[in-house]
Design a protein around this motif. Structure first.
Motif, PDB file in Angstrom:
ATOM      1  N   MET A 178      -6.215  -3.972   8.258  1.00 23.52           N
ATOM      2  CA  MET A 178      -6.932  -4.172   7.008  1.00 23.52           C
ATOM      3  C   MET A 178      -7.740  -2.825   7.116  1.00 23.52           C
ATOM      4  SD  MET A 178      -6.270  -7.091   5.584  1.00 23.52           S
ATOM      5  CE  MET A 178      -7.648  -7.528   4.538  1.00 23.52           C
ATOM      6  N   GLU A 179      -7.709  -2.230   5.717  1.00 20.49           N
ATOM      7  CA  GLU A 179      -8.604  -1.009   5.373  1.00 20.49           C
ATOM      8  C   GLU A 179      -9.895  -1.571   4.978  1.00 20.49           C
ATOM      9  OE1 GLU A 179      -7.756   1.809   6.093  1.00 20.49           O
ATOM     10  OE2 GLU A 179      -5.829   2.209   6.130  1.00 20.49           O
ATOM     11  N   VAL A 180     -10.876  -0.906   5.581  1.00 22.07           N
ATOM     12  CA  VAL A 180     -12.248  -1.612   5.312  1.00 22.07           C
ATOM     13  C   VAL A 180     -13.046  -0.424   4.490  1.00 22.07           C
ATOM     14  CG1 VAL A 180     -14.214  -2.513   6.275  1.00 22.07           C
ATOM     15  CG2 VAL A 180     -12.078  -3.358   7.131  1.00 22.07           C
ATOM     16  N   THR A 409     -11.901  -4.863   1.496  1.00 27.15           N
ATOM     17  CA  THR A 409     -10.887  -4.830   2.346  1.00 27.15           C
ATOM     18  C   THR A 409      -9.414  -4.823   1.761  1.00 27.15           C
ATOM     19  OG1 THR A 409     -10.791  -7.456   2.663  1.00 27.15           O
ATOM     20  CG2 THR A 409     -12.246  -6.257   4.056  1.00 27.15           C
ATOM     21  N   ILE A 410      -8.558  -4.312   2.078  1.00 26.89           N
ATOM     22  CA  ILE A 410      -7.373  -3.986   1.598  1.00 26.89           C
ATOM     23  C   ILE A 410      -6.121  -3.908   2.645  1.00 26.89           C
ATOM     24  CG2 ILE A 410      -5.604  -2.457  -0.035  1.00 26.89           C
ATOM     25  CD1 ILE A 410      -8.065  -1.316  -1.238  1.00 26.89           C
ATOM     26  N   PRO A 411      -5.033  -5.073   2.712  1.00 27.57           N
ATOM     27  CA  PRO A 411      -4.129  -4.794   3.602  1.00 27.57           C
ATOM     28  C   PRO A 411      -3.354  -3.417   3.635  1.00 27.57           C
ATOM     29  CG  PRO A 411      -3.941  -6.961   2.329  1.00 27.57           C
ATOM     30  CD  PRO A 411      -5.097  -5.750   1.729  1.00 27.57           C
ATOM     31  N   ASN A 412      -3.046  -3.118   5.232  1.00 27.20           N
ATOM     32  CA  ASN A 412      -2.108  -1.964   5.060  1.00 27.20           C
ATOM     33  C   ASN A 412      -1.283  -2.238   6.103  1.00 27.20           C
ATOM     34  OD1 ASN A 412      -1.453   0.671   6.401  1.00 27.20           O
ATOM     35  ND2 ASN A 412      -2.489   1.301   4.327  1.00 27.20           N
ATOM     36  N   MET A 413       0.254  -1.956   5.727  1.00 29.89           N
ATOM     37  CA  MET A 413       1.099  -2.294   6.835  1.00 29.89           C
ATOM     38  C   MET A 413       2.005  -0.924   7.005  1.00 29.89           C
ATOM     39  SD  MET A 413       3.679  -4.797   4.350  1.00 29.89           S
ATOM     40  CE  MET A 413       4.765  -4.792   5.755  1.00 29.89           C
ATOM     41  N   SER A 414       1.401   0.171   7.017  1.00 28.90           N
ATOM     42  CA  SER A 414       2.045   1.412   7.111  1.00 28.90           C
ATOM     43  C   SER A 414       2.623   1.352   8.663  1.00 28.90           C
ATOM     44  CB  SER A 414       1.237   2.571   6.868  1.00 28.90           C
ATOM     45  OG  SER A 414       0.167   2.459   7.655  1.00 28.90           O
ATOM     46  N   GLY A 415       1.750   0.977   9.577  1.00 31.35           N
ATOM     47  CA  GLY A 415       2.222   0.848  10.946  1.00 31.35           C
ATOM     48  C   GLY A 415       3.264   0.042  11.172  1.00 31.35           C
ATOM     49  N   LEU A 416       3.175  -0.988  10.424  1.00 31.81           N
ATOM     50  CA  LEU A 416       4.240  -2.210  10.842  1.00 31.81           C
ATOM     51  C   LEU A 416       5.518  -1.555  10.240  1.00 31.81           C
ATOM     52  CD1 LEU A 416       5.446  -4.958  11.663  1.00 31.81           C
ATOM     53  CD2 LEU A 416       4.537  -5.783   9.369  1.00 31.81           C
ATOM     54  N   SER A 417       5.627  -1.056   9.015  1.00 29.86           N
ATOM     55  CA  SER A 417       6.907  -0.336   8.378  1.00 29.86           C
ATOM     56  C   SER A 417       7.400   0.628   9.337  1.00 29.86           C
ATOM     57  CB  SER A 417       6.302   0.054   6.934  1.00 29.86           C
ATOM     58  OG  SER A 417       5.366   1.268   6.941  1.00 29.86           O
ATOM     59  N   ASP A 418       6.534   1.584   9.808  1.00 27.82           N
ATOM     60  CA  ASP A 418       7.081   2.353  10.677  1.00 27.82           C
ATOM     61  C   ASP A 418       8.029   1.985  11.799  1.00 27.82           C
ATOM     62  OD1 ASP A 418       6.068   4.406   9.009  1.00 27.82           O
ATOM     63  OD2 ASP A 418       4.549   5.072  10.393  1.00 27.82           O
ATOM     64  N   LYS A 419       7.525   0.800  12.447  1.00 30.94           N
ATOM     65  CA  LYS A 419       8.126   0.165  13.711  1.00 30.94           C
ATOM     66  C   LYS A 419       9.330  -0.555  13.171  1.00 30.94           C
ATOM     67  CE  LYS A 419       3.730  -0.676  16.033  1.00 30.94           C
ATOM     68  NZ  LYS A 419       2.761  -1.747  16.740  1.00 30.94           N
ATOM     69  N   PHE A 438       0.550  -0.058  -0.036  1.00 28.40           N
ATOM     70  CA  PHE A 438       0.598  -0.868   1.389  1.00 28.40           C
ATOM     71  C   PHE A 438       1.251  -0.202   2.449  1.00 28.40           C
ATOM     72  CE2 PHE A 438       0.005  -3.952  -1.968  1.00 28.40           C
ATOM     73  CZ  PHE A 438      -1.359  -4.813  -1.557  1.00 28.40           C
ATOM     74  N   PHE A 439       2.163   0.883   2.166  1.00 26.76           N
ATOM     75  CA  PHE A 439       3.128   1.177   2.925  1.00 26.76           C
ATOM     76  C   PHE A 439       2.694   2.579   3.505  1.00 26.76           C
ATOM     77  CE2 PHE A 439       5.435  -1.853   0.594  1.00 26.76           C
ATOM     78  CZ  PHE A 439       6.043  -2.520   1.497  1.00 26.76           C
ATOM     79  N   GLU A 440       1.646   3.122   3.036  1.00 26.64           N
ATOM     80  CA  GLU A 440       1.052   4.434   3.271  1.00 26.64           C
ATOM     81  C   GLU A 440      -0.465   4.500   3.846  1.00 26.64           C
ATOM     82  OE1 GLU A 440       3.061   7.107   3.441  1.00 26.64           O
ATOM     83  OE2 GLU A 440       4.728   6.566   2.232  1.00 26.64           O
TER      84      GLU A 440
END
Length: 583
Positions: A178-180, A409-419, A438-440
């Motif tokens: 979560m970006e905060v 708060t904004i969800p961020n999944m850049s780390g997950l998308s890289d994995k 969400f992907f960056e």
């Protein structure tokens, strides 16, 4: 083959017809029961149990046959009114209290407790019996004349504690974070996403909060039981009521008995000649009391219920939306029969935009007639934003309030998308055409824009508090920073005007309006069961909560709802700084 197809079609048609018939029978049975007058026999004992969660105002209509499609709740307003009506009902000789797993907040529990205390002043008895007592159950039961415990039961008496879950490592391992962006050193709603442990500031406010809540509960229990507060602290420290004999020696209960012995006592006290006590359930008596008025004046006071999270939209029994609340406030200020307004707030906050819209509506209402705000269990952040829109604020000692602060708060999944091998590419016409993906990883310039919005919302919040409480912005800031307070602490800090519940709020509103006698108008009007059913036929919302709890259990279902709510937050939030479950 044709024969088999026709046979299956006939069976299916029969099943559908039977289903429709069963559905109609349920409706007719519900209508018949609602239409019938509730029969209250002489020497009756009103049996208080609470099988459903307690809300401020359930919006339930006993004559609406479609209400059974939805998870039932019990309105606090209906509960306290039933107890008040029973006080003067000659057919009711006393109250028997059974409260395993009371699903109500501390302030709501205190409101029921106060209603029972008032009932006792009529000279009628209040007895409590439990196979066991959880701590909140015992807090309510302690108001009774006598308390009885099952010989193999227990009293869960251990003080208060709070637990907060932290997700920093989880985010690191999964790549989902979560970006905060926040303002306020106590704004710990977002702390679990930033750390793996509790900050000193959050530990300070939580410790102060639960100590204050415990002191309020302990002192009232001690007064009712004729014990010293220090005695109850010793019991809590040693778990000194975990066995029936220990609870009896400590003075927490008056007798150890099985159910049949307790019922024999009810028979003697109620004066009935029957072998068993003549009981009437709270649910049935609430149906009776709804048709009775405790006030007979021609003037009216509007009680407007603001319950649930604050979201942008229509609103309903479960959440506060600007459309439904705006209509209620406009109706209250434009109706000449309504002389004053009591706004009952039970909310952890939510959308800063919706809070501001409703604050403005309260300002318009205040110009026409007095507005008194009554705080229930939680009136924090956006809930307190609404409260400062009134002329006066009353809180229960156990109310949780303040939390003057904002965050995003904004969800961020850049780390997950890289994995997992997902790459997102963007094309836009201007610098902020793709303001966020969400992907960056969040860009610094976009984070700065969010920060500016947070600061602007926080400054506006401070101005509303300063104006409503008659203090400077600097003074409001010293009480803010997202910190939460108990009602007792809020009174000491000037965030509320007095301690009290709905009866005191109504009395204050009547005095400010200059009326001696009045009737209560309950607002807003919620949609009927049929209207809600028609809306839900296209989806699966009607029973989502029940299905979640059936499959996952109450604890995990609640955790999933909270996670989903966090992920669905939009815009700047003025919200309770954490999901607080007090044990």
């Amino acid at each position: 083959m044709a024969f088999l197809r026709n046979l299956l079609a006939s069976i299916l048609g029969t099943l559908v017809a039977l289903g429709i018939l069963f559905f109609m029978l349920l409706i007719f049975a519900s209508l018949a029961e609602s239409a019938g007058e509730v029969n209250v026999r002489q020497h009756s004992v009103l049996e208080l149990d609470f099988p459903y969660p307690v809300s401020e105002n359930s919006g339930y209509d006993s004559e609406d046959p479609f209400s059974f499609f939805y998870d039932p709740t019990m309105g606090l307003n209906d509960i306290t009114k039933a107890i008040a009506v029973a006080k003067t009902d000659d057919r009711i000789t006393g109250i028997s209290l059974k409260t395993p797993y009371l699903m109500a907040g501390l302030a709501q529990t205190r409101a029921i407790r106060n209603a029972l205390q008032d009932f006792r002043e009529s000279g009628k008895f209040v007895y409590a019996y439990g196979d066991f007592f959880m701590q909140k159950d015992y807090y309510l039961a302690s108001v009774a004349d006598s308390i009885f415990l099952n010989p193999v039961g227990t009293v869960d008496f251990k003080g208060l504690a709070a637990e907060v879950l932290y997700f920093a490592d989880f985010q690191e391992k999964t790549g989902l974070k979560m970006e905060v962006v926040r303002h306020g050193k106590y704004k710990s709603a977002v702390e679990p996403f930033l750390s793996n442990q509790m900050s000193p500031e959050n530990r300070e406010q939580l410790s102060s909060l639960i100590r204050s809540l415990w002191a309020a509960m302990r002192d009232e229990m001690a007064a009712s039981r004729g014990l010293a507060p220090a005695d109850l602290d010793r019991v809590a420290d040693t778990l000194g009521a975990r066995e029936p004999e220990m609870a009896l020696r400590a003075g927490l209960v008056d007798g150890i008995a099985y159910q049949d012995a307790y019922e024999a006592k009810l028979v003697r006290e109620s004066g009935t000649a029957k072998e068993h006590p003549e009981r009437i359930s709270l649910q049935r008596y609430m149906r009776y009391s709804r048709g009775r008025s405790l006030h007979t004046g021609t003037d009216e006071i509007a009680v407007i219920y603001a319950q649930g999270e604050i979201l942008y939209g229509e609103g309903g029994p479960e959440y506060i939306g600007q459309e439904l609340m705006t209509r209620a406030l406009r109706r209250a200020r434009e109706d000449k029969d309504i002389k004053a307004v009591v706004l009952r707030v039970n909310s952890p906050g939510g959308s800063a935009l919706t809070s501001e819209i409703l604050w403005q509506e309260l300002q318009l209402t205040r110009k026409e007639k007095p507005v008194v705000v009554s705080l229930s269990d939680i009136a924090a952040s956006g809930g307190y934003y609404l409260a400062v829109g009134g002329d006066r604020i009353l809180a229960e000692p156990t109310s949780i309030t303040g939390s003057i602060g904002v965050f995003a708060t904004i969800p961020n999944m850049s780390g997950l998308s890289d994995k997992i091998g997902i790459n997102a590419e963007q094309v836009g016409t201007h610098r902020f055409s793709m303001d966020y993906s969400f992907f960056e990883p969040m860009r610094d310039d976009f984070r700065e824009i969010l920060r500016q919005g947070i600061e602007r919302a926080y400054d506006t919040f401070l101005e509303r508090v300063a104006s409503g409480r008659g203090i400077t912005v600097a003074q409001a800031d010293s009480l803010a920073q997202g910190r939460v307070w108990s009602g007792t602490e809020a009174l000491e800090n000037g965030l509320v005007d007095a301690l009290g519940g709905m009866p005191e709020a109504l009395e204050m509103a009547a005095e400010m309006a200059g009326v001696d006698d009045y009737r209560i108008r309950t607002l807003p009007r919620y949609k009927t069961g049929l209207e809600r059913l028609m809306e839900d036929l296209g989806g699966a919302e009607a029973k989502t909560g029940s299905l979640l709890e059936a499959e996952l259990g109450a604890e995990w279902a609640q955790a999933l709802r909270e996670l989903r709510a966090m992920l669905q937050q939009e815009g700047v939030q003025a919200r309770m700084p954490f999901t607080l479950k007090i044990h």
